[in-house]
Design a protein around this motif. Structure first.
Motif, PDB file in Angstrom:
ATOM      1  N   ASP A 298      -0.823  10.570  10.807  1.00  0.00           N
ATOM      2  CA  ASP A 298       0.383  11.762  10.568  1.00  0.00           C
ATOM      3  C   ASP A 298       1.272  11.315   9.851  1.00  0.00           C
ATOM      4  O   ASP A 298       2.658  10.952  10.217  1.00  0.00           O
ATOM      5  CB  ASP A 298       0.660  12.194  11.994  1.00  0.00           C
ATOM      6  N   LEU A 299       1.346  11.494   8.360  1.00  0.00           N
ATOM      7  CA  LEU A 299       2.305  11.103   7.600  1.00  0.00           C
ATOM      8  C   LEU A 299       2.419  12.286   6.553  1.00  0.00           C
ATOM      9  O   LEU A 299       1.637  12.803   6.142  1.00  0.00           O
ATOM     10  CB  LEU A 299       2.064   9.862   6.959  1.00  0.00           C
ATOM     11  N   TRP A 300       3.738  12.303   5.829  1.00  0.00           N
ATOM     12  CA  TRP A 300       3.989  13.329   5.133  1.00  0.00           C
ATOM     13  C   TRP A 300       5.386  13.081   4.307  1.00  0.00           C
ATOM     14  O   TRP A 300       6.075  12.197   4.814  1.00  0.00           O
ATOM     15  CB  TRP A 300       3.896  14.909   5.751  1.00  0.00           C
ATOM     16  N   PRO A 301       5.538  13.579   3.021  1.00  0.00           N
ATOM     17  CA  PRO A 301       4.806  14.500   2.106  1.00  0.00           C
ATOM     18  C   PRO A 301       3.858  13.276   1.413  1.00  0.00           C
ATOM     19  O   PRO A 301       4.132  12.040   1.243  1.00  0.00           O
ATOM     20  CB  PRO A 301       5.598  14.857   1.209  1.00  0.00           C
ATOM     21  N   CYS A 307      10.078   8.414  -0.407  1.00  0.00           N
ATOM     22  CA  CYS A 307      10.009   8.258   1.042  1.00  0.00           C
ATOM     23  C   CYS A 307       9.165   9.292   1.788  1.00  0.00           C
ATOM     24  O   CYS A 307       8.871  10.228   1.280  1.00  0.00           O
ATOM     25  CB  CYS A 307      11.457   8.796   1.675  1.00  0.00           C
ATOM     26  N   PHE A 308       8.592   8.755   2.823  1.00  0.00           N
ATOM     27  CA  PHE A 308       7.649   9.758   3.573  1.00  0.00           C
ATOM     28  C   PHE A 308       7.942   9.530   4.848  1.00  0.00           C
ATOM     29  O   PHE A 308       8.527   8.439   5.390  1.00  0.00           O
ATOM     30  CB  PHE A 308       6.045   9.261   3.049  1.00  0.00           C
ATOM     31  N   SER A 309       7.559  10.368   5.810  1.00  0.00           N
ATOM     32  CA  SER A 309       7.756  10.398   7.181  1.00  0.00           C
ATOM     33  C   SER A 309       6.364  10.076   7.876  1.00  0.00           C
ATOM     34  O   SER A 309       5.251  10.662   7.210  1.00  0.00           O
ATOM     35  CB  SER A 309       8.387  11.847   7.600  1.00  0.00           C
ATOM     36  N   ILE A 310       6.459   9.440   9.042  1.00  0.00           N
ATOM     37  CA  ILE A 310       5.225   9.128   9.580  1.00  0.00           C
ATOM     38  C   ILE A 310       5.604   9.200  11.249  1.00  0.00           C
ATOM     39  O   ILE A 310       6.611   8.889  11.759  1.00  0.00           O
ATOM     40  CB  ILE A 310       4.715   7.594   9.400  1.00  0.00           C
ATOM     41  N   LYS A 311       4.637   9.854  11.910  1.00  0.00           N
ATOM     42  CA  LYS A 311       4.830  10.181  13.404  1.00  0.00           C
ATOM     43  C   LYS A 311       3.684   9.357  14.071  1.00  0.00           C
ATOM     44  O   LYS A 311       2.513   9.654  13.943  1.00  0.00           O
ATOM     45  CB  LYS A 311       4.591  11.727  13.682  1.00  0.00           C
ATOM     46  N   VAL A 312       4.375   8.572  15.267  1.00  0.00           N
ATOM     47  CA  VAL A 312       3.315   7.915  16.048  1.00  0.00           C
ATOM     48  C   VAL A 312       3.814   8.352  17.428  1.00  0.00           C
ATOM     49  O   VAL A 312       4.972   8.746  17.761  1.00  0.00           O
ATOM     50  CB  VAL A 312       3.678   6.393  15.830  1.00  0.00           C
ATOM     51  N   THR A 334       8.675   2.771  16.960  1.00  0.00           N
ATOM     52  CA  THR A 334       8.502   3.188  18.258  1.00  0.00           C
ATOM     53  C   THR A 334       8.263   4.721  18.321  1.00  0.00           C
ATOM     54  O   THR A 334       8.051   5.238  17.241  1.00  0.00           O
ATOM     55  CB  THR A 334      10.023   3.030  18.704  1.00  0.00           C
ATOM     56  N   PRO A 335       7.834   5.159  19.311  1.00  0.00           N
ATOM     57  CA  PRO A 335       7.300   6.619  19.436  1.00  0.00           C
ATOM     58  C   PRO A 335       8.249   7.531  18.841  1.00  0.00           C
ATOM     59  O   PRO A 335       9.617   7.511  19.229  1.00  0.00           O
ATOM     60  CB  PRO A 335       7.070   6.800  20.982  1.00  0.00           C
ATOM     61  N   GLY A 336       7.826   8.562  17.806  1.00  0.00           N
ATOM     62  CA  GLY A 336       8.380   9.437  17.537  1.00  0.00           C
ATOM     63  C   GLY A 336       8.386   9.380  15.953  1.00  0.00           C
ATOM     64  O   GLY A 336       7.228   8.982  15.493  1.00  0.00           O
ATOM     65  N   THR A 337       9.143  10.208  15.096  1.00  0.00           N
ATOM     66  CA  THR A 337       8.823  10.367  13.728  1.00  0.00           C
ATOM     67  C   THR A 337      10.032   9.448  12.854  1.00  0.00           C
ATOM     68  O   THR A 337      11.048   9.223  13.382  1.00  0.00           O
ATOM     69  CB  THR A 337       9.292  11.702  13.318  1.00  0.00           C
ATOM     70  N   HIS A 338       9.297   8.538  11.979  1.00  0.00           N
ATOM     71  CA  HIS A 338      10.155   7.720  11.322  1.00  0.00           C
ATOM     72  C   HIS A 338      10.164   7.988   9.790  1.00  0.00           C
ATOM     73  O   HIS A 338       9.153   8.673   9.370  1.00  0.00           O
ATOM     74  CB  HIS A 338       9.705   6.396  11.650  1.00  0.00           C
ATOM     75  N   GLN A 339      10.977   7.667   9.082  1.00  0.00           N
ATOM     76  CA  GLN A 339      11.124   7.752   7.396  1.00  0.00           C
ATOM     77  C   GLN A 339      10.980   6.371   6.882  1.00  0.00           C
ATOM     78  O   GLN A 339      11.748   5.485   7.311  1.00  0.00           O
ATOM     79  CB  GLN A 339      12.272   8.351   7.066  1.00  0.00           C
ATOM     80  N   ILE A 340      10.042   6.212   6.114  1.00  0.00           N
ATOM     81  CA  ILE A 340       9.882   4.734   5.337  1.00  0.00           C
ATOM     82  C   ILE A 340      10.339   5.019   3.989  1.00  0.00           C
ATOM     83  O   ILE A 340       9.892   5.952   3.239  1.00  0.00           O
ATOM     84  CB  ILE A 340       8.408   4.396   5.488  1.00  0.00           C
ATOM     85  N   MET A 342      10.192   3.986   0.270  1.00  0.00           N
ATOM     86  CA  MET A 342       9.253   3.003  -0.789  1.00  0.00           C
ATOM     87  C   MET A 342       9.944   3.276  -2.200  1.00  0.00           C
ATOM     88  O   MET A 342       9.370   3.087  -3.230  1.00  0.00           O
ATOM     89  CB  MET A 342       7.804   3.644  -0.740  1.00  0.00           C
ATOM     90  N   ASP A 343      11.293   3.588  -2.341  1.00  0.00           N
ATOM     91  CA  ASP A 343      11.979   3.733  -3.621  1.00  0.00           C
ATOM     92  C   ASP A 343      11.708   2.465  -4.418  1.00  0.00           C
ATOM     93  O   ASP A 343      11.801   2.694  -5.750  1.00  0.00           O
ATOM     94  CB  ASP A 343      13.379   4.354  -3.398  1.00  0.00           C
ATOM     95  N   GLY A 344      11.643   1.403  -4.013  1.00  0.00           N
ATOM     96  CA  GLY A 344      11.803   0.331  -4.716  1.00  0.00           C
ATOM     97  C   GLY A 344      10.244  -0.125  -4.982  1.00  0.00           C
ATOM     98  O   GLY A 344      10.064  -1.262  -5.968  1.00  0.00           O
ATOM     99  N   PHE A 345       9.424   0.489  -4.597  1.00  0.00           N
ATOM    100  CA  PHE A 345       7.995  -0.057  -5.030  1.00  0.00           C
ATOM    101  C   PHE A 345       7.397   0.923  -6.273  1.00  0.00           C
ATOM    102  O   PHE A 345       7.886   1.794  -6.792  1.00  0.00           O
ATOM    103  CB  PHE A 345       7.001   0.734  -3.808  1.00  0.00           C
ATOM    104  N   PRO A 346       6.620  -0.040  -6.891  1.00  0.00           N
ATOM    105  CA  PRO A 346       5.863   0.562  -8.222  1.00  0.00           C
ATOM    106  C   PRO A 346       5.225   1.812  -7.830  1.00  0.00           C
ATOM    107  O   PRO A 346       4.563   1.862  -6.990  1.00  0.00           O
ATOM    108  CB  PRO A 346       4.913  -0.663  -8.794  1.00  0.00           C
ATOM    109  N   LYS A 347       5.218   2.597  -8.642  1.00  0.00           N
ATOM    110  CA  LYS A 347       4.411   4.228  -8.545  1.00  0.00           C
ATOM    111  C   LYS A 347       2.908   3.816  -8.628  1.00  0.00           C
ATOM    112  O   LYS A 347       2.387   2.873  -9.052  1.00  0.00           O
ATOM    113  CB  LYS A 347       4.715   5.049  -9.732  1.00  0.00           C
ATOM    114  N   GLY A 348       2.215   4.354  -7.915  1.00  0.00           N
ATOM    115  CA  GLY A 348       0.691   4.199  -7.970  1.00  0.00           C
ATOM    116  C   GLY A 348       0.208   4.663  -6.321  1.00  0.00           C
ATOM    117  O   GLY A 348       1.021   5.018  -5.551  1.00  0.00           O
ATOM    118  N   LEU A 349      -0.931   4.264  -6.046  1.00  0.00           N
ATOM    119  CA  LEU A 349      -1.711   4.477  -4.831  1.00  0.00           C
ATOM    120  C   LEU A 349      -1.474   3.419  -3.746  1.00  0.00           C
ATOM    121  O   LEU A 349      -1.581   2.133  -4.095  1.00  0.00           O
ATOM    122  CB  LEU A 349      -3.180   4.856  -5.014  1.00  0.00           C
ATOM    123  N   TYR A 350      -1.233   3.330  -2.517  1.00  0.00           N
ATOM    124  CA  TYR A 350      -1.079   2.716  -1.595  1.00  0.00           C
ATOM    125  C   TYR A 350      -1.935   3.038  -0.302  1.00  0.00           C
ATOM    126  O   TYR A 350      -2.476   4.289  -0.297  1.00  0.00           O
ATOM    127  CB  TYR A 350       0.150   2.503  -1.198  1.00  0.00           C
TER     128      TYR A 350
END
Length: 366
Positions: A298-301, A307-312, A334-340, A342-350
């Protein structure tokens, strides 16, 4: 244009065909005065609505043998989908779909859609989640269905099948498309030619991608990622993703033959697994997306610009992996929604990996 080893049916496999369980008995549907045959598999667990997957066989094949090889009931139970395996009629001595490869009066395209209308009355099918896949000539027919009925079909995944020249003259509405093809296929060549049948069978894979890029109004350049090379299978699997009004993907199987690569235990990928992931991914249709909660995180956008949000729901370990399968970041959530970030990562598929083994693609665009 058949799957591997279909010409050698042993006495044991013939016995299995004759002893097929009751739930695998062939159904019939009358279309244009002819009794057409098909198998249908439904999940053993009832659902309010279900996506439907058509699987179209290759030249000369039959649905009973195909069911014995692919175990469609297991697929229906795993995906929680209705799975339909229709039978082509014999032409010129072999069962053959009218995919536009030769002159024929058989309206297979109309038959497949009429069957869908009938099944939608009998089963709780979500008509916003209609999927087609097929191998070899079944792949040819899958392309034809996408071209002629893209307004009703959610996504298609032809394998080792081409767009015929007669079909290429038609325009198509946008439809999500995943084309899978081996570069060393001698039966349905990557360049459109066939060493077995002689001459040219249809568009090359490059021309097919251009056809669907135009139809789906995709960007010119794809995002390219190579699947981790973990098995000693002599193959490399490379995915090309074109974003547009409808997503276009191509899995190029470098060294791949005219074969449906089925098992992740033997190969770096399994075709059915990748097709399922594509069908339930972003833009894959209402029921397909809802169903993906059991298979995706459960992650977006997604795609994301940084940055992306993920809910656990529970304390969870999350790992970010690059295209080579290397771990580039780990998080304990922890349980809930978190924002990760990735602004410093090279563009591409992960790949975002959950501790329970579930993995989801994440496209970082800048």
């Amino acid at each position: 244009m058949k799957t591997k080893n279909i010409l050698r049916i042993s006495v044991l496999s013939l016995f299995v065909m004759l002893c097929t369980p009751l739930f695998s008995q062939i159904q019939t549907f009358e279309w244009q005065g002819t009794q057409r045959q098909y198998l249908i598999k439904t999940p053993t667990v009832d659902r309010e609505t279900m996506p439907i997957l058509y699987f179209l066989h290759g030249l000369g094949d039959n649905i009973t043998r195909l069911d014995n090889e692919f175990h469609f009931q297991q697929i229906a139970d795993e995906f929680q989908w209705v799975v339909v395996i229709p039978q082509a009629l014999p032409q010129s001595g072999a069962t053959m779909w009218n995919a536009g490869l030769m002159s024929s009066s058989i309206d297979d395209s109309g038959f497949l859609m009429a069957l869908l209308d009938t099944l939608a009355v009998q089963y709780p099918i979500n008509l916003d989640s209609v999927f087609f896949t097929g191998f070899s000539m079944g792949g040819f027919m899958t392309h034809r269905m996408a071209i002629e009925h893209g307004d009703r079909i959610t996504a298609c995944a032809p394998v080792s099948g081409l767009i015929t020249h007669s079909m290429s003259n038609l325009s198509a509405t946008p439809v999500r498309m995943l084309h899978i093809h081996g570069t060393s296929d001698p039966v349905v060549g990557y360049d459109g030619n066939s060493q077995y049948f002689g001459g040219n069978l249809g568009l090359s894979v490059e021309a097919i991608l251009n056809y669907w890029k135009n139809a789906n109004e995709c960007v010119a350049e794809p995002v390219i990622d190579t699947f981790p090379d973990l098995k000693n299978d002599g193959l490399r699997f490379v995915r090309y993703t074109y974003e547009g009004d409808a997503e276009l993907q191509h899995i190029k199987v470098i060294g791949g033959n005219h074969t449906w690569y089925m098992s992740e235990n033997q190969y770096d990928i399994g075709y059915m697994t990748e097709i399922h992931k594509f069908f339930v991914g972003n833009g894959g249709g209402g029921e397909g997306i809802a169903e993906s909660e059991d298979h995706h995180l459960d992650l977006w956008p997604n795609p994301t610009t940084g940055c992306f949000s993920i809910k656990v729901k529970t304390v969870t370990n999350i790992e970010v992996m690059d295209l080579q399968g290397r771990s580039v970041a780990q998080y304990v959530l922890t349980p809930g929604t978190h924002q990760i970030d990735m602004d410093g990562f090279p563009k591409g598929l992960y790949f975002i990996k959950h501790e329970n083994g579930k993995v989801q693609k994440l496209l970082l665009t800048k």
